[in-house]
Design a protein around this motif. Structure first.
Motif, PDB file in Angstrom:
ATOM      1  N   GLU A 306      46.695  42.462  58.412  1.00  0.00           N
ATOM      2  CA  GLU A 306      46.872  41.484  57.333  1.00  0.00           C
ATOM      3  C   GLU A 306      45.583  40.696  57.095  1.00  0.00           C
ATOM      4  N   ARG A 307      44.890  40.384  58.164  1.00  0.00           N
ATOM      5  CA  ARG A 307      43.687  39.556  58.044  1.00  0.00           C
ATOM      6  C   ARG A 307      42.609  40.277  57.253  1.00  0.00           C
ATOM      7  N   LEU A 308      42.457  41.576  57.427  1.00  0.00           N
ATOM      8  CA  LEU A 308      41.384  42.321  56.758  1.00  0.00           C
ATOM      9  C   LEU A 308      41.489  42.213  55.244  1.00  0.00           C
ATOM     10  N   HIS A 309      42.678  42.476  54.713  1.00  0.00           N
ATOM     11  CA  HIS A 309      42.764  42.466  53.241  1.00  0.00           C
ATOM     12  C   HIS A 309      42.806  41.040  52.683  1.00  0.00           C
ATOM     13  N   LYS A 310      43.320  40.087  53.454  1.00  0.00           N
ATOM     14  CA  LYS A 310      43.324  38.703  52.971  1.00  0.00           C
ATOM     15  C   LYS A 310      41.908  38.153  52.880  1.00  0.00           C
ATOM     16  N   LYS A 311      41.085  38.415  53.875  1.00  0.00           N
ATOM     17  CA  LYS A 311      39.696  37.959  53.835  1.00  0.00           C
ATOM     18  C   LYS A 311      38.931  38.651  52.709  1.00  0.00           C
ATOM     19  N   ARG A 312      39.184  39.926  52.530  1.00  0.00           N
ATOM     20  CA  ARG A 312      38.505  40.655  51.456  1.00  0.00           C
ATOM     21  C   ARG A 312      38.881  40.102  50.090  1.00  0.00           C
ATOM     22  N   ASP A 313      40.174  39.831  49.872  1.00  0.00           N
ATOM     23  CA  ASP A 313      40.610  39.315  48.577  1.00  0.00           C
ATOM     24  C   ASP A 313      40.123  37.885  48.360  1.00  0.00           C
ATOM     25  N   PHE A 314      40.068  37.086  49.414  1.00  0.00           N
ATOM     26  CA  PHE A 314      39.654  35.689  49.282  1.00  0.00           C
ATOM     27  C   PHE A 314      38.216  35.570  48.796  1.00  0.00           C
ATOM     28  N   ILE A 315      37.314  36.346  49.393  1.00  0.00           N
ATOM     29  CA  ILE A 315      35.910  36.274  48.992  1.00  0.00           C
ATOM     30  C   ILE A 315      35.661  37.101  47.734  1.00  0.00           C
ATOM     31  N   GLY A 316      36.404  38.197  47.564  1.00  0.00           N
ATOM     32  CA  GLY A 316      36.183  39.064  46.407  1.00  0.00           C
ATOM     33  C   GLY A 316      36.457  38.373  45.086  1.00  0.00           C
ATOM     34  N   LYS A 317      37.351  37.394  45.072  1.00  0.00           N
ATOM     35  CA  LYS A 317      37.685  36.704  43.832  1.00  0.00           C
ATOM     36  C   LYS A 317      36.667  35.641  43.455  1.00  0.00           C
ATOM     37  N   LYS A 318      35.777  35.281  44.355  1.00  0.00           N
ATOM     38  CA  LYS A 318      34.809  34.228  44.096  1.00  0.00           C
ATOM     39  C   LYS A 318      33.527  34.808  43.492  1.00  0.00           C
ATOM     40  N   GLU A 319      33.007  34.125  42.490  1.00  0.00           N
ATOM     41  CA  GLU A 319      31.739  34.526  41.865  1.00  0.00           C
ATOM     42  C   GLU A 319      30.606  33.770  42.565  1.00  0.00           C
ATOM     43  N   ILE A 320      30.201  34.279  43.686  1.00  0.00           N
ATOM     44  CA  ILE A 320      29.187  33.627  44.518  1.00  0.00           C
ATOM     45  C   ILE A 320      28.197  34.672  44.987  1.00  0.00           C
ATOM     46  N   MET A 321      27.068  34.185  45.460  1.00  0.00           N
ATOM     47  CA  MET A 321      26.066  35.072  46.044  1.00  0.00           C
ATOM     48  C   MET A 321      26.131  35.031  47.563  1.00  0.00           C
ATOM     49  N   LEU A 322      26.299  33.825  48.108  1.00  0.00           N
ATOM     50  CA  LEU A 322      26.388  33.645  49.550  1.00  0.00           C
ATOM     51  C   LEU A 322      27.818  33.333  49.947  1.00  0.00           C
ATOM     52  N   CYS A 323      28.147  33.584  51.193  1.00  0.00           N
ATOM     53  CA  CYS A 323      29.460  33.233  51.718  1.00  0.00           C
ATOM     54  C   CYS A 323      29.602  31.704  51.734  1.00  0.00           C
ATOM     55  N   PRO A 324      30.817  31.195  51.557  1.00  0.00           N
ATOM     56  CA  PRO A 324      31.004  29.743  51.371  1.00  0.00           C
ATOM     57  C   PRO A 324      30.418  28.894  52.496  1.00  0.00           C
ATOM     58  N   ARG A 325      30.657  29.253  53.747  1.00  0.00           N
ATOM     59  CA  ARG A 325      30.164  28.436  54.846  1.00  0.00           C
ATOM     60  C   ARG A 325      28.640  28.433  54.918  1.00  0.00           C
ATOM     61  N   ILE A 326      28.038  29.526  54.583  1.00  0.00           N
ATOM     62  CA  ILE A 326      26.575  29.605  54.590  1.00  0.00           C
ATOM     63  C   ILE A 326      25.996  28.763  53.458  1.00  0.00           C
ATOM     64  N   GLN A 327      26.667  28.767  52.303  1.00  0.00           N
ATOM     65  CA  GLN A 327      26.203  27.953  51.180  1.00  0.00           C
ATOM     66  C   GLN A 327      26.266  26.471  51.529  1.00  0.00           C
ATOM     67  N   ILE A 328      27.318  26.059  52.227  1.00  0.00           N
ATOM     68  CA  ILE A 328      27.430  24.653  52.645  1.00  0.00           C
ATOM     69  C   ILE A 328      26.301  24.288  53.592  1.00  0.00           C
ATOM     70  N   GLN A 329      25.996  25.169  54.523  1.00  0.00           N
ATOM     71  CA  GLN A 329      24.912  24.895  55.463  1.00  0.00           C
ATOM     72  C   GLN A 329      23.564  24.836  54.745  1.00  0.00           C
ATOM     73  N   LEU A 330      23.367  25.696  53.754  1.00  0.00           N
ATOM     74  CA  LEU A 330      22.115  25.686  52.987  1.00  0.00           C
ATOM     75  C   LEU A 330      21.981  24.398  52.185  1.00  0.00           C
TER      76      LEU A 330
END
Length: 604
Positions: A306-330
């Motif tokens: 369940e975790r594999l497809h949920k993580k894939r769908d969560f990030i796949g729907k976002k129009e971003i270049m970097l992953c959210p946590r990395i963007q916050i750190q940047l």
């Protein structure tokens, strides 16, 4: 309704949670049957229910060969290794192809190793290898069930892991561990070319056991662990040496190159100094660790499916270049970059200086390096690199390592973990597996995790076990003020003065505590409800009144040096030599008013 009936009727309930609370059993029976049962009967029913499901634990060990065959049938690329000792279960290793391919395609070459206890009647250990995805979250890779945690079991687990990863000596990989039994030796034997790190939190717990959990020690330890350059490391070691020379020497003997960030290599693009990813996975499977072996393994597999497809769908729907946590750190680095200036050499290098100071660093945008070493170790541009990138009129996001890009993250989660059939459809097998011996534990079995020294407990408070107490009165380590035998100087002076004139009541009555509250005839320190304190010592003065008419009195000396004799009849203030009750509590002002009234009566 007997405990036998409760255990058999609610057997499925005990299968889900063998350690169900007695109160929950009582509540369930009351809601379903309308019958109130005692706590003793509910406890007996739970013990009988646990005994009934032991048979199912044994049955699932016998099903392991068929379970392994079903995993290989669903995907021949999966790895299942079952090791027996004369038909008795010894070890089981699992690594699914979806997880292995996802780790190799989209995760950094950083692996956290850890082991946790299984809570069933047969005990055992669960060894796990956990990676990190592009969003700095856990990515489980492989796990194994074994009897004990030793160099032999860890070596066996790591050899199978090396085969799945396609590496023989671990070149290019980084392994983080918690200093478990035999783990460091197994990592050095199986992966001699890999970088080996040790969790700094566990190093600090060992350090704290020797030097205590003082705030200075704790802050300076983590400052040392998180310094990025060797020069800063040496400077902070000298600061620790100023606090305690023995503590600084102790840290240098604890293999500091494995837990200090200044000595990390940039291969894994991970600057973490702790092993939290393994702890996160252990907490993720906490509810499954007390279940039968196949049920536990299926809960882990289905949860990850369940975790594999949920993580894939969560990030796949976002129009971003970097992953959210990395963007916050940047973004934090961008804020920290304020106040720094960059000077270009005409090529790819920049000199970065903090304001008008002489604090300078060299940034190479072509090699993605900074002399502060933070960019190389983490893979994310530091504040010095961001200033140089801004000077070039470019975006810092373009210089983040590809491991943290969205497209790389999606590669890690693009592989699907296949579902499995139930036992009724599993392939047959002629192999015979016998369950190991039941491990009997004296006393009540421990079901909750034991928190280490300095670790935050479930209540959110730090555990104080192992801390060295320091007395706030005398400053001596080893006791607190409640058990202090070293009286303050002022109190010692008062007590010595009184002893020279007259034997104290404490000497006459050895059982009487030295902290007798100061009342009518009490001796010691008394704190009034308003916080005012006075010291009482026996009276040696002679009163003008005859002996038979002398009212009860005591000699009082407050901390300001003022001395006053309060002499009053007992019926005015009915006191005792024990702590007064709430209705007989006297304020300091009441005593002063009474003394003033007595003085006025004596005036002509």
């Amino acid at each position: 309704m007997t405990s036998h009936w409760i255990a058999e009727h609610y057997q499925n309930l005990f299968k889900v949670n063998p350690y169900m609370r007695v109160q929950d059993i009582q509540e369930t029976i009351w809601l379903e049957k309308g019958i109130r049962v005692s706590k003793d009967k509910a406890a007996r029913a739970r013990r009988r229910g646990q005994a009934l499901i032991v048979g199912e634990y044994k049955e699932q060990y016998a099903l392991l060969p068929r379970y392994a065959a079903e995993i290989l049938r669903s995907n021949p690329g999966n790895t299942v290794k079952l090791k027996l000792d004369a038909n008795v279960f010894d070890r089981l290793y699992l690594c699914f192809e979806a997880l292995r391919k996802g780790f190799l395609a989209g995760c950094r070459p950083f692996i956290s190793l850890d082991g946790c206890f299984l809570k069933g009647p047969f005990g055992g250990q669960l060894l796990v290898a956990v990676g990190r995805d592009g969003n700095n979250q856990m990515f489980p890779l492989a796990w194994a069930v074994c009897e004990v945690e030793s160099t032999d079991t860890w070596s066996w687990f790591l050899e199978l892991l090396a085969t799945d990863l396609g590496t023989s000596e671990g070149a290019g990989y980084t392994f983080m561990s918690d200093q478990q039994k035999g783990l460091l030796a197994a990592v050095s034997n199986v992966f001699p070319q890999a970088e080996s790190r040790v969790c700094a939190r566990h190093v600090y717990c060992n350090f704290r056991g020797v030097f205590g959990g003082g705030l200075e020690y704790r802050k300076q330890f983590w400052t040392i662990a998180k310094r990025n350059t060797v020069n800063h490391f040496n400077e902070n070691i000298e600061v620790m040496r100023g606090i305690s020379h023995e503590a600084a020497e102790d840290l240098l003997k604890r293999n500091y190159k494995k837990w200090c960030r200044a000595f990390y290599t940039p291969l894994s693009c991970c600057d973490s100094v702790d092993n939290n990813m393994s702890e996160v996975f252990n907490a993720y499977i906490l509810s499954a660790r007390h279940k039968p072996i196949i049920t536990m393994l299926e809960d882990i597999r289905e949860g990850l499916m369940e975790r594999l497809h949920k993580k894939r769908d969560f990030i796949g729907k976002k129009e971003i270049m970097l992953c959210p946590r990395i963007q916050i750190q940047l973004e934090k680095h961008k804020i920290w970059a304020r106040g720094w200036n960059a000077y270009w050499d005409g090529g790819f290098c920049y000199g970065v200086r903090e304001g008008a100071t002489q604090v300078k660093y060299v940034v190479d945008l072509n090699q993605h390096t900074c002399s502060c070493n933070a960019w190389q170790v983490s893979g994310i541009p530091c504040k010095h690199a961001i200033v140089a990138i801004w000077n070039k009129v470019d975006h810092p996001e373009q210089y983040v390592n590809a491991y943290f890009w969205k497209q790389t993250y999606m590669k890690a989660y693009e592989f699907l973990l296949e579902p499995l059939n139930g036992p009724q459809e599993w392939p047959t097998s002629d192999s015979i597996v016998v369950a190991p011996k039941v491990k009997k534990v004296n006393g009540r079995p421990k079901t909750k995790r034991r928190y280490g020294v300095g670790e935050v407990t479930a209540s959110g408070k730090l555990k104080r076990t192992g801390c060295s107490m320091k007395c706030s009165l005398c400053g001596v380590i080893g006791h607190n003020k409640r058990g202090c035998k070293n009286a303050p100087k002022q109190q010692q002076h008062s007590n010595n003065h009184a002893t020279a004139e007259q034997t104290t009541p404490q000497q006459q009555h050895p059982r009487t505590s030295s902290a007798i509250p100061m009342h009518n005839r009490g001796v010691g320190i008394y704190t009034y409800p308003n916080g005012y304190q006075r010291i009482a010592t026996p009276i040696s003065q002679h009163f003008p009144t005859p002996q038979r008419q002398r009212p009860p009195a005591a000699f009082y000396s407050d901390h300001g040096g003022e001395q006053t004799i309060y002499s009053f009849p007992a019926h005015d203030f009915p006191l005792s030599q024990t702590q007064p009750s709430q209705g007989h509590t006297i304020s300091s002002q009441a005593l002063q008013d009474l003394a003033m009234a007595r003085r006025l009566e004596k005036r002509p």
